[in-house]
Design a protein around this motif. Sequence first.
Motif, PDB file in Angstrom:
ATOM      1  N   UNK A 160     112.481  46.194  56.688  1.00  0.00           N
ATOM      2  CA  UNK A 160     111.792  45.364  57.005  1.00  0.00           C
ATOM      3  C   UNK A 160     110.576  44.950  55.567  1.00  0.00           C
ATOM      4  N   UNK A 161     110.058  45.944  55.026  1.00  0.00           N
ATOM      5  CA  UNK A 161     108.737  45.612  53.862  1.00  0.00           C
ATOM      6  C   UNK A 161     109.933  45.060  52.687  1.00  0.00           C
ATOM      7  N   UNK A 182     106.410  35.691  62.891  1.00  0.00           N
ATOM      8  CA  UNK A 182     106.469  37.454  62.775  1.00  0.00           C
ATOM      9  C   UNK A 182     105.650  37.998  63.387  1.00  0.00           C
ATOM     10  N   UNK A 183     104.370  37.582  63.404  1.00  0.00           N
ATOM     11  CA  UNK A 183     103.301  38.267  64.408  1.00  0.00           C
ATOM     12  C   UNK A 183     104.190  37.785  66.349  1.00  0.00           C
ATOM     13  N   UNK A 209     104.655  49.538  63.672  1.00  0.00           N
ATOM     14  CA  UNK A 209     105.258  50.363  62.683  1.00  0.00           C
ATOM     15  C   UNK A 209     105.596  49.047  61.742  1.00  0.00           C
ATOM     16  N   UNK A 210     106.425  48.004  62.451  1.00  0.00           N
ATOM     17  CA  UNK A 210     106.884  46.761  61.772  1.00  0.00           C
ATOM     18  C   UNK A 210     105.473  45.905  61.654  1.00  0.00           C
ATOM     19  N   UNK A 211     104.340  46.289  62.431  1.00  0.00           N
ATOM     20  CA  UNK A 211     103.095  45.157  62.247  1.00  0.00           C
ATOM     21  C   UNK A 211     102.798  45.371  61.108  1.00  0.00           C
ATOM     22  N   UNK A 216     100.864  45.072  55.481  1.00  0.00           N
ATOM     23  CA  UNK A 216     100.238  45.048  54.706  1.00  0.00           C
ATOM     24  C   UNK A 216     101.277  44.283  53.166  1.00  0.00           C
ATOM     25  N   UNK A 217     102.771  43.875  53.535  1.00  0.00           N
ATOM     26  CA  UNK A 217     103.064  42.953  52.860  1.00  0.00           C
ATOM     27  C   UNK A 217     102.883  41.854  52.605  1.00  0.00           C
TER      28      UNK A 217
END
Length: 255
Positions: A160-161, A182-183, A209-211, A216-217
Amino acid sequence: QQGRNYEPDSDRERHRGDHKGDIVEGKGARIQNSAKSNVPEKTAKIEPVTCTFDSILLLMNYLSQFGGILIYSWFCENRPLFDHANKHYSRDIFWFITLVYAAFALTTIKSNKDTSILNRDQTEEWKGWMQFLFLIYHYFHAKEVYNSIRVFISCYVWMTGFGNFSFFYIKRDFGFVRFWQMMWRLNFLVFWLIMVHGNTFILYYINPLHTFYFLMVYAAMYIFSSCNHDKYPVRWKLMVLALVIFFVWDVPGSM
């Protein structure tokens, strides 16, 4: 579940660009479009929402279906037709189902002309296998594969990142629409499940985790975004990000 459920569109867009500056595919190899230059792409305009009878009827139809699914899930959890049974792990049944699934998958093999590393077909195949293993692990509560499942979840989050990084690197789209798309995709269903069942957000741990890793990215690529295509500054950004992650998770008392 399909292999793309938790995956953003970035993986698709990374390999299926249709604007100037995208990476284009040809005869199994990706080539850089010479017209790319360093000019950011124009953000696509959003068509205005039209309030017509047909659009309202369609919206009501979708909301009714979605509400029906939520109500059904509530009845399955709180007023089941049959009592909930305790999970029973059988190694023979577990591996038999896995082998049947693998045998069926062999009948769907097809050639892939894209020879680039981690192309869309590769990542979706990988994710599809991992999601199958996630489901069968939780269904049987197969403790003996617990460590492997943790590794698979880490791989899933990493992809995902990687997909989001590739999107921001190629598309350079840090706009309001992209962010909230995305959110929405990551948390819309979980939000309503929390409301209906009264569960905590962390119970659906894959979504936090994905959020988190998307945020972060996004932050890493957005800050000093003008340096993202310079040879060394982008590497320094990633090194600083790695140090931040190390201090947050591995240094006692840092958070």
